[in-house]
Design a protein around this motif. Structure first.
Motif, PDB file in Angstrom:
ATOM      1  N   SER A  23       0.831  -1.191  -0.128  1.00 12.47           N
ATOM      2  CA  SER A  23      -0.111   0.078   0.003  1.00 12.47           C
ATOM      3  C   SER A  23       0.902   1.238   0.087  1.00 12.47           C
ATOM      4  O   SER A  23       1.572   1.574   0.796  1.00 12.47           O
ATOM      5  CB  SER A  23      -0.862   0.104   1.139  1.00 12.47           C
ATOM      6  N   VAL A  25       0.231   4.268  -0.166  1.00 15.21           N
ATOM      7  CA  VAL A  25      -0.474   5.872   0.066  1.00 15.21           C
ATOM      8  C   VAL A  25      -0.109   6.232   1.418  1.00 15.21           C
ATOM      9  O   VAL A  25       0.264   5.378   2.367  1.00 15.21           O
ATOM     10  CB  VAL A  25      -1.874   5.505   0.021  1.00 15.21           C
ATOM     11  N   ASP A  26      -0.194   7.590   1.667  1.00 15.88           N
ATOM     12  CA  ASP A  26       0.315   8.092   2.876  1.00 15.88           C
ATOM     13  C   ASP A  26      -1.136   8.142   3.667  1.00 15.88           C
ATOM     14  O   ASP A  26      -1.810   9.379   3.968  1.00 15.88           O
ATOM     15  CB  ASP A  26       1.102   9.131   2.781  1.00 15.88           C
ATOM     16  N   ASP A  27      -1.720   7.391   4.324  1.00 17.32           N
ATOM     17  CA  ASP A  27      -2.964   7.291   4.976  1.00 17.32           C
ATOM     18  C   ASP A  27      -2.867   6.498   6.230  1.00 17.32           C
ATOM     19  O   ASP A  27      -2.614   5.306   6.491  1.00 17.32           O
ATOM     20  CB  ASP A  27      -3.854   6.670   4.036  1.00 17.32           C
ATOM     21  N   ALA A  28      -3.193   6.994   7.378  1.00 16.59           N
ATOM     22  CA  ALA A  28      -3.052   6.252   8.668  1.00 16.59           C
ATOM     23  C   ALA A  28      -4.221   5.176   8.760  1.00 16.59           C
ATOM     24  O   ALA A  28      -4.162   4.702   9.767  1.00 16.59           O
ATOM     25  CB  ALA A  28      -3.182   7.353   9.677  1.00 16.59           C
ATOM     26  N   HIS A  29      -5.265   5.368   7.892  1.00 17.67           N
ATOM     27  CA  HIS A  29      -6.342   4.495   8.109  1.00 17.67           C
ATOM     28  C   HIS A  29      -6.709   3.682   6.938  1.00 17.67           C
ATOM     29  O   HIS A  29      -7.603   3.354   6.431  1.00 17.67           O
ATOM     30  CB  HIS A  29      -7.670   5.402   8.299  1.00 17.67           C
ATOM     31  N   THR A  30      -5.575   3.383   6.043  1.00 20.79           N
ATOM     32  CA  THR A  30      -5.782   2.492   4.877  1.00 20.79           C
ATOM     33  C   THR A  30      -6.327   1.089   5.370  1.00 20.79           C
ATOM     34  O   THR A  30      -5.558   0.469   6.185  1.00 20.79           O
ATOM     35  CB  THR A  30      -4.450   2.476   4.147  1.00 20.79           C
ATOM     36  N   GLN A  45       4.273  -0.780   3.453  1.00 16.30           N
ATOM     37  CA  GLN A  45       3.202   0.524   3.617  1.00 16.30           C
ATOM     38  C   GLN A  45       4.258   1.635   3.332  1.00 16.30           C
ATOM     39  O   GLN A  45       5.428   1.834   3.907  1.00 16.30           O
ATOM     40  CB  GLN A  45       2.701   0.533   5.020  1.00 16.30           C
ATOM     41  N   HIS A  49       2.039   8.464   7.805  1.00 18.88           N
ATOM     42  CA  HIS A  49       0.976   8.712   8.562  1.00 18.88           C
ATOM     43  C   HIS A  49       0.756   7.301   9.402  1.00 18.88           C
ATOM     44  O   HIS A  49       0.230   7.231  10.567  1.00 18.88           O
ATOM     45  CB  HIS A  49      -0.414   9.474   8.103  1.00 18.88           C
ATOM     46  N   ALA A  50       0.680   6.178   8.673  1.00 15.87           N
ATOM     47  CA  ALA A  50       0.394   4.874   8.990  1.00 15.87           C
ATOM     48  C   ALA A  50       1.474   4.510   9.965  1.00 15.87           C
ATOM     49  O   ALA A  50       1.188   3.538  10.816  1.00 15.87           O
ATOM     50  CB  ALA A  50       0.121   4.026   7.983  1.00 15.87           C
TER      51      ALA A  50
END
Length: 112
Positions: A23, A25-30, A45, A49-50
């Protein structure tokens, strides 16, 4: 690696054949991280943020191709997939599905 959309019913086959879930993407909630982890795949990842949420459960990297390749190899060799499976069990998948359904219905309704 496949970067397109596939029929939903084909996803279990792809997950079964995969060695690592990625993954970038810079998303803490992926949700992808949890999906990959729930089926026992090591996870790569994007750093960002994650990291706070999945520290110790996923292998993090930058978008540099060499860093991604290294992270894939590291994840395959060192990931405790049982720990990620246990972490993903803490989430109520039906509830997550309802949130996604609600969001999609709102988007569709707003565009009409």
């Amino acid at each position: 690696m496949y970067l397109g959309t596939v029929p939903h019913d084909d996803v279990p086959g792809y997950l079964h054949a995969a060695d690592v879930g990625i993954s970038l993407v810079d998303d803490a909630h992926t949700l992808k991280v949890l999906e990959y982890g729930s089926v026992g795949l090591p996870v790569v990842q994007l750093r960002g943020h994650a990291e706070g949420r999945f520290s110790g459960l996923a292998t993090f990297c930058s978008l540099d191709p060499a860093a991604i390749a290294e992270a894939i190899q590291t994840a395959k060799e060192t990931t405790d997939t049982a720990a990620m499976r246990a972490a993903s069990k803490r989430y109520d998948w039906a509830s997550i599905g309802q949130v996604y359904e609600s969001a999609l219905r709102t988007i569709v309704t707003d565009q009409q």
